[in-house]
Design a protein around this motif. Structure first.
Motif, mmCIF file in Angstrom:
data_model
loop_
_atom_site.group_PDB
_atom_site.id
_atom_site.type_symbol
_atom_site.label_atom_id
_atom_site.label_comp_id
_atom_site.label_asym_id
_atom_site.label_seq_id
_atom_site.Cartn_x
_atom_site.Cartn_y
_atom_site.Cartn_z
ATOM 1 N N VAL A 71 0.574 -1.274 -0.035
ATOM 2 C CA VAL A 71 0.274 -0.096 -0.089
ATOM 3 C C VAL A 71 0.736 1.251 0.171
ATOM 4 N N GLU A 72 0.680 2.248 -0.755
ATOM 5 C CA GLU A 72 1.419 3.324 -1.127
ATOM 6 C C GLU A 72 0.269 4.738 -1.149
ATOM 7 N N LEU A 73 0.449 5.717 -0.361
ATOM 8 C CA LEU A 73 -0.244 6.742 -0.419
ATOM 9 C C LEU A 73 0.355 7.898 -1.155
ATOM 10 N N TRP A 74 0.166 8.631 -2.090
ATOM 11 C CA TRP A 74 0.565 9.821 -2.957
ATOM 12 C C TRP A 74 -0.241 10.994 -2.785
ATOM 13 N N ALA A 75 0.253 12.051 -2.485
ATOM 14 C CA ALA A 75 -0.357 13.082 -2.313
ATOM 15 C C ALA A 75 -0.159 14.542 -3.288
ATOM 16 N N ALA A 76 -1.148 15.072 -3.609
ATOM 17 C CA ALA A 76 -0.868 16.321 -4.754
ATOM 18 C C ALA A 76 -0.923 17.456 -3.699
ATOM 19 N N TYR A 77 0.332 18.138 -3.827
ATOM 20 C CA TYR A 77 0.161 19.562 -3.132
ATOM 21 C C TYR A 77 0.159 20.598 -3.847
ATOM 22 N N TYR A 78 -0.812 21.571 -3.938
ATOM 23 C CA TYR A 78 -0.874 22.913 -4.469
ATOM 24 C C TYR A 78 -0.190 23.961 -3.904
ATOM 25 N N ARG A 79 1.062 24.629 -4.134
ATOM 26 C CA ARG A 79 1.531 25.698 -3.567
ATOM 27 C C ARG A 79 1.537 25.452 -1.732
ATOM 28 N N ALA A 83 -4.028 18.861 -1.760
ATOM 29 C CA ALA A 83 -4.858 19.152 -2.863
ATOM 30 C C ALA A 83 -5.685 17.731 -3.141
ATOM 31 N N GLY A 84 -4.960 16.621 -3.007
ATOM 32 C CA GLY A 84 -5.551 15.456 -3.265
ATOM 33 C C GLY A 84 -4.777 14.430 -3.056
ATOM 34 N N TYR A 85 -5.530 12.966 -3.197
ATOM 35 C CA TYR A 85 -4.307 12.004 -3.043
ATOM 36 C C TYR A 85 -4.899 10.710 -3.736
ATOM 37 N N ALA A 86 -3.961 9.673 -3.706
ATOM 38 C CA ALA A 86 -4.249 8.454 -4.149
ATOM 39 C C ALA A 86 -3.682 7.374 -3.488
ATOM 40 N N VAL A 87 -4.246 6.093 -3.423
ATOM 41 C CA VAL A 87 -3.957 5.037 -2.670
ATOM 42 C C VAL A 87 -3.734 3.819 -3.611
ATOM 43 N N LEU A 88 -2.466 3.590 -3.902
ATOM 44 C CA LEU A 88 -2.153 2.360 -4.685
ATOM 45 C C LEU A 88 -1.981 1.037 -3.634
ATOM 46 N N ALA A 90 -0.623 -2.956 -4.492
ATOM 47 C CA ALA A 90 -0.068 -3.821 -5.373
ATOM 48 C C ALA A 90 -0.205 -5.089 -4.744
ATOM 49 N N LYS A 91 -0.662 -6.024 -5.563
ATOM 50 C CA LYS A 91 -0.663 -7.501 -5.186
ATOM 51 C C LYS A 91 -0.822 -8.254 -6.224
ATOM 52 N N ASP A 92 0.007 -9.397 -6.374
ATOM 53 C CA ASP A 92 0.071 -10.675 -7.309
ATOM 54 C C ASP A 92 -0.020 -10.002 -8.824
ATOM 55 N N GLY A 93 1.001 -8.879 -9.091
ATOM 56 C CA GLY A 93 0.961 -8.583 -10.359
ATOM 57 C C GLY A 93 -0.073 -7.353 -10.800
ATOM 58 N N GLU A 94 -0.970 -6.917 -9.920
ATOM 59 C CA GLU A 94 -1.914 -6.080 -10.158
ATOM 60 C C GLU A 94 -1.750 -4.888 -9.119
ATOM 61 N N VAL A 95 -2.068 -3.653 -9.626
ATOM 62 C CA VAL A 95 -1.734 -2.491 -8.783
ATOM 63 C C VAL A 95 -3.686 -2.005 -8.921
ATOM 64 N N GLU A 96 -4.054 -1.943 -7.883
ATOM 65 C CA GLU A 96 -5.513 -1.343 -7.575
ATOM 66 C C GLU A 96 -5.107 0.163 -7.173
ATOM 67 N N ILE A 97 -5.866 1.217 -7.990
ATOM 68 C CA ILE A 97 -5.876 2.405 -7.224
ATOM 69 C C ILE A 97 -7.284 2.193 -6.355
ATOM 70 N N GLU A 98 -7.107 2.230 -5.176
ATOM 71 C CA GLU A 98 -7.770 2.055 -4.167
ATOM 72 C C GLU A 98 -8.737 3.255 -3.789
ATOM 73 N N ASN A 99 -8.105 4.408 -3.878
ATOM 74 C CA ASN A 99 -8.895 5.504 -3.537
ATOM 75 C C ASN A 99 -8.168 6.789 -4.400
ATOM 76 N N PHE A 100 -8.829 7.648 -4.872
ATOM 77 C CA PHE A 100 -8.359 8.682 -5.892
ATOM 78 C C PHE A 100 -9.334 9.984 -5.472
ATOM 79 N N VAL A 120 -0.113 6.402 -11.666
ATOM 80 C CA VAL A 120 -0.074 5.490 -12.856
ATOM 81 C C VAL A 120 1.220 5.190 -13.173
ATOM 82 N N ARG A 121 2.045 6.154 -13.477
ATOM 83 C CA ARG A 121 3.567 5.883 -13.522
ATOM 84 C C ARG A 121 4.190 5.135 -12.462
ATOM 85 N N ARG A 122 3.785 5.772 -11.433
ATOM 86 C CA ARG A 122 4.378 4.788 -10.404
ATOM 87 C C ARG A 122 3.985 3.336 -10.296
ATOM 88 N N ALA A 123 2.738 3.133 -10.565
ATOM 89 C CA ALA A 123 2.013 1.911 -10.295
ATOM 90 C C ALA A 123 2.738 0.822 -11.510
#
Length: 186
Positions: A71-79, A83-88, A90-100, A120-123
């Motif tokens: 599980v990875e959390l990625w956050a977007a920051y504006y200034r 501003a937003g986030y995504a949770v990846l 990864a399991k068994d060759g698949e990466v689900e974007i669980e929250n975005f 998506v690039r990170r995934a």
């Protein structure tokens, strides 16, 4: 209320269609698992979109969820402002974007397309990834599915389910938080 759930996927990095990079936005990997940060984003982003399943979770439930392997959390920051986030996940060759998603004040500024591009690039960088997928529904933001498709995701399944609680007000940041125009940048 009858809700339509759409599942979308990419099967290779070549599927990704990058978004324009907006000014003053950084996408950062939150490397320290933090139940508080995950809950902050979940309630702040999901408040207007009926994200309710985890609202009543205890700190221990959040801790167990964020501490899962892959599980990875990625956050977007504006200034410098979240501003937003995504949770990846990864399991068994698949990466689900669980929250975005984005906090209400940052919707419509081009941040979502950029954040999605970066996660998506990170995934695809995760060793062994052969598919990146997620699901969205008609309760999510009106541009969610369009953003996923614009980034190269392709629908592969659609389901419908009855959600009786969808007509009730949802939690924070507070109901209707995205109903006012965002302030002009200083």
């Amino acid at each position: 209320m009858l809700v339509t759930i759409t599942y979308v996927q990419q099967t290779g990095l070549a599927d990704l269609k990058p978004a324009k990079v907006p000014d003053d936005v950084q996408v950062v990997h939150a490397q320290e698992p933090s139940p508080e940060l995950h809950r902050f984003f979940y309630t702040s982003v999901g408040g207007d979109w009926h994200w309710t399943s985890r609202v009543t979770w205890t700190w221990h439930q959040w801790q167990a969820w964020v501490a899962r392997t892959g599980v990875e959390l990625w956050a977007a920051y504006y200034r410098g402002t979240p501003a937003g986030y995504a949770v990846l996940a990864a399991k068994d060759g698949e990466v689900e974007i669980e929250n975005f998603g984005l906090l209400p004040a940052f919707i419509g500024r081009g941040i979502g397309g950029h954040l999605l591009t970066e996660v998506v690039r990170r995934a695809w960088e995760i060793p062994g990834t052969n598919r990146v997928w997620l699901h969205t529904c008609t309760l999510d933001g009106p541009h969610a599915l369009k953003n996923y498709q614009a980034r190269g995701f392709v629908p592969y399944r659609t389901d419908q389910e009855e959600r009786p609680d969808a007509d009730n007000p949802t939690p924070g940041p507070w109901p209707g938080a995205n109903r006012e125009a965002p302030p002009s940048p200083a």
